[in-house]
Write a protein that holds these residues in place. Structure first.
Motif: not given
Length: 224
Positions: A92-120
């Protein structure tokens, strides 16, 4: 008349269903262990300087990246940030750190391919073992301190993954503008630190990571 009414009703229902589905997909999003959180950290001089020299054809606006981890049923972002170094920040603190003028977090989430999931899991351990390690504000490729994308890169590159299969790239860093001269903001930045600009030194950055073909963007908090 009845046909026209039914047609309009059907169109309205379809539109409502699509709208509801889109909103539901955004609101139902659940973050997962190892998700990458890319942030646009703002528009101050250095944030813009980072974006100006790291933009790719696929990604232009990111200046920070961290990785999601769960601890005691709570979500954190493992990241390297100025002043604090490597730390685990509540989501929550991470998302609240940087927001746009509409009070939305300027954060986008990406997910690694299945091949890399065992390394997480090992990647997370690598980061946790380095908590409180200083932040690298000179952006050097050593293990005495880390900048944000360096940390995420090494969380995977230090594992038993073939070199040509590491999910992210490195390349010679540049701090120059389109004319090939150092950007004034970077000249000032390194002068105040009494350090030479590390032009050409191997490194990585959030925009380069965001351009990886081994990740898929799954959520944008600005669209919630």
């Amino acid at each position: 008349m009845i046909y026209k009414f039914l047609k309009q009703t059907c169109i309205l229902l379809i539109f409502s269903f699509v709208l509801f589905s889109c909103n539901s997909n955004q609101n139902d999003f659940k973050i997962k262990q190892g998700d990458l959180l890319f942030q646009n950290t703002g528009t101050d001089e250095i944030d813009n300087a980072i974006k100006n020299v790291t933009a790719t054809s696929l990604s232009k606006n990111y200046s920070h990246v961290g990785i999601a981890m769960q601890k005691d049923e709570k979500w954190f972002v493992l990241e390297a940030i100025p002043k604090e170094g490597i730390c685990q920040t509540p989501l929550k603190k991470f998302l609240n750190r940087n927001k746009n003028k509409f009070n939305k977090s300027q954060t986008t989430v990406a997910r690694l391919d299945k091949y890399y999931q065992p390394y997480i899991s090992k990647a997370i351990v690598y980061g946790i073992e380095r908590l409180n390690t200083p932040y690298d504000d000179i952006f050097l490729w050593d293990d005495d301190s880390y900048y944000c994308s360096e940390l995420v890169y090494k969380m995977f590159s230090t594992q038993n993954i073939p070199t040509d299969s590491i999910p992210f790239l490195t390349h010679p860093m540049t701090f120059n503008d389109s004319t090939g001269n150092p950007m004034p903001s970077w000249v000032t930045y390194y002068k105040t630190r009494n350090q030479p600009i590390p032009e050409g030194i191997e490194g990585t950055n959030p925009n380069l990571m965001a351009s990886s073909p081994h990740i898929k963007f799954v959520h944008d908090y600005e669209n919630e």
